[in-house]
Design a protein around this motif. Structure first.
Motif, PDB file in Angstrom:
ATOM      1  N   ILE A 126      67.943  38.909  64.505  1.00  0.00           N
ATOM      2  CA  ILE A 126      68.899  39.189  63.490  1.00  0.00           C
ATOM      3  C   ILE A 126      68.409  38.935  62.242  1.00  0.00           C
ATOM      4  O   ILE A 126      68.345  39.673  61.292  1.00  0.00           O
ATOM      5  N   ASP A 127      67.656  37.615  61.867  1.00  0.00           N
ATOM      6  CA  ASP A 127      67.306  37.264  60.656  1.00  0.00           C
ATOM      7  C   ASP A 127      66.012  38.189  60.277  1.00  0.00           C
ATOM      8  O   ASP A 127      65.684  38.719  59.205  1.00  0.00           O
ATOM      9  N   GLU A 128      65.094  38.402  61.380  1.00  0.00           N
ATOM     10  CA  GLU A 128      64.119  39.208  61.187  1.00  0.00           C
ATOM     11  C   GLU A 128      64.400  40.779  60.580  1.00  0.00           C
ATOM     12  O   GLU A 128      63.947  41.236  59.648  1.00  0.00           O
ATOM     13  N   PHE A 129      65.401  41.103  61.252  1.00  0.00           N
ATOM     14  CA  PHE A 129      65.991  42.528  60.975  1.00  0.00           C
ATOM     15  C   PHE A 129      66.586  42.662  59.527  1.00  0.00           C
ATOM     16  O   PHE A 129      66.511  43.664  58.926  1.00  0.00           O
ATOM     17  N   ALA A 130      67.267  41.635  59.346  1.00  0.00           N
ATOM     18  CA  ALA A 130      67.875  41.454  57.975  1.00  0.00           C
ATOM     19  C   ALA A 130      66.922  41.548  56.827  1.00  0.00           C
ATOM     20  O   ALA A 130      67.138  42.068  55.818  1.00  0.00           O
ATOM     21  N   ASP A 131      65.801  40.552  56.982  1.00  0.00           N
ATOM     22  CA  ASP A 131      64.790  40.824  56.100  1.00  0.00           C
ATOM     23  C   ASP A 131      64.206  41.802  55.697  1.00  0.00           C
ATOM     24  O   ASP A 131      63.818  42.343  54.648  1.00  0.00           O
ATOM     25  N   LEU A 132      63.819  42.675  56.813  1.00  0.00           N
ATOM     26  CA  LEU A 132      63.122  44.037  56.921  1.00  0.00           C
ATOM     27  C   LEU A 132      64.107  44.943  56.283  1.00  0.00           C
ATOM     28  O   LEU A 132      63.704  45.810  55.557  1.00  0.00           O
ATOM     29  N   GLY A 133      65.463  45.074  56.677  1.00  0.00           N
ATOM     30  CA  GLY A 133      66.325  45.952  56.234  1.00  0.00           C
ATOM     31  C   GLY A 133      66.938  45.549  54.899  1.00  0.00           C
ATOM     32  O   GLY A 133      68.045  46.398  54.436  1.00  0.00           O
ATOM     33  N   ARG A 134      66.650  44.724  54.263  1.00  0.00           N
ATOM     34  CA  ARG A 134      67.179  44.116  52.989  1.00  0.00           C
ATOM     35  C   ARG A 134      68.817  43.662  53.082  1.00  0.00           C
ATOM     36  O   ARG A 134      69.683  44.275  52.386  1.00  0.00           O
ATOM     37  N   PHE A 135      69.274  43.169  54.117  1.00  0.00           N
ATOM     38  CA  PHE A 135      70.624  42.668  54.445  1.00  0.00           C
ATOM     39  C   PHE A 135      70.511  41.373  53.982  1.00  0.00           C
ATOM     40  O   PHE A 135      70.019  40.454  54.173  1.00  0.00           O
ATOM     41  N   GLN A 136      71.831  41.069  53.386  1.00  0.00           N
ATOM     42  CA  GLN A 136      72.233  39.632  52.797  1.00  0.00           C
ATOM     43  C   GLN A 136      73.175  38.992  53.778  1.00  0.00           C
ATOM     44  O   GLN A 136      74.428  39.323  53.631  1.00  0.00           O
ATOM     45  N   LEU A 137      72.763  38.051  54.401  1.00  0.00           N
ATOM     46  CA  LEU A 137      73.815  37.667  55.721  1.00  0.00           C
ATOM     47  C   LEU A 137      74.840  36.723  54.839  1.00  0.00           C
ATOM     48  O   LEU A 137      74.563  35.728  54.482  1.00  0.00           O
ATOM     49  N   GLN A 138      76.233  37.086  54.991  1.00  0.00           N
ATOM     50  CA  GLN A 138      76.989  36.135  54.524  1.00  0.00           C
ATOM     51  C   GLN A 138      77.811  35.073  55.431  1.00  0.00           C
ATOM     52  O   GLN A 138      78.178  34.063  54.824  1.00  0.00           O
ATOM     53  N   LYS A 139      77.730  35.377  56.553  1.00  0.00           N
ATOM     54  CA  LYS A 139      78.285  34.427  57.770  1.00  0.00           C
ATOM     55  C   LYS A 139      77.702  34.885  59.047  1.00  0.00           C
ATOM     56  O   LYS A 139      77.580  36.123  59.306  1.00  0.00           O
TER      57      LYS A 139
END
Length: 208
Positions: A29-42
């Protein structure tokens, strides 16, 4: 611009929780969030069967998303949302009605897109196929475990279900019983007994 998102991590049993299931899911999930420019809130963790749509952490996550105006959910793969086909589409439909998008970190797909009547039929079919294979994998695993238990039953002559019981030595049992007896009309609480046993150096087989 980063999109606000939450992560949903699920394992079906406490045994999986003790392994690397959550760590593996979080890494993907962290890797995908970085690629997709998502900012994880929780990050929400759930130890719950994938065959049920009603889950405590899932409900808590939806409340958080509404309060914090978060519109995206990231899961490692579709089977983390649910292994059962009907349950998965029930959850996806509910989340879509809430205005949330569910992203599959393994494929990069927005799974809630398939709930749109005007979506590309091929894209919808791909999400459905993933769900079908998740359900198939679950059924095969259940069958495999059942056969293993049946084989062990045949060898031992008794059923072998669930976790093995904790075996204590006689010294601990005698001490615990003595501590539990009433002294001056008052019995020690289980917490007090555990504290005395810990101070005496007694531990559970797992070290706790």
């Amino acid at each position: 611009m980063s999109k606000l998102a939450v992560a949903y991590l699920r394992v079906s049993t406490a045994t999986n929780q003790d392994g690397h299931g959550f760590d593996r899911q979080k890494q993907a999930i962290d890797e995908f969030a970085d690629l997709g420019r998502f900012q994880l809130q929780k990050i929400f963790h759930e130890v719950w069967t994938g065959a049920e749509a009603e889950r405590p952490a899932l409900s808590e996550m939806l409340v958080f998303m509404e309060q914090e105006s978060v519109g995206h959910i990231i899961v490692e793969s579709s089977d983390r949302l649910a292994r059962d086909l009907m349950v998965q589409f029930q959850i996806l439909g509910h989340l879509r009605n809430k205005g949330a998008s569910v992203w599959n970190a393994s494929t990069g797909d927005d799974m809630t897109d398939c709930m749109d009547p005007g979506v590309d039929p091929v894209k919808k079919a791909m999400v459905q196929v993933q769900a079908v294979f998740s359900e198939l994998e679950k059924c095969r695993l259940v069958t495999k475990l059942r056969k293993a238990r049946d084989a062990k039953f045949s060898a031992l002559g008794r059923r072998c279900e669930g976790r093995p019981g904790v075996v204590w030595n006689d010294e601990v049992v005698i001490l615990a019983k003595r501590l539990r007896r009433a002294s001056r009309g008052r019995r020690k609480s289980l917490k007090q007994i555990a504290s005395v046993l810990n101070e005496a150096g007694h531990r559970r087989p797992c070290g706790g």
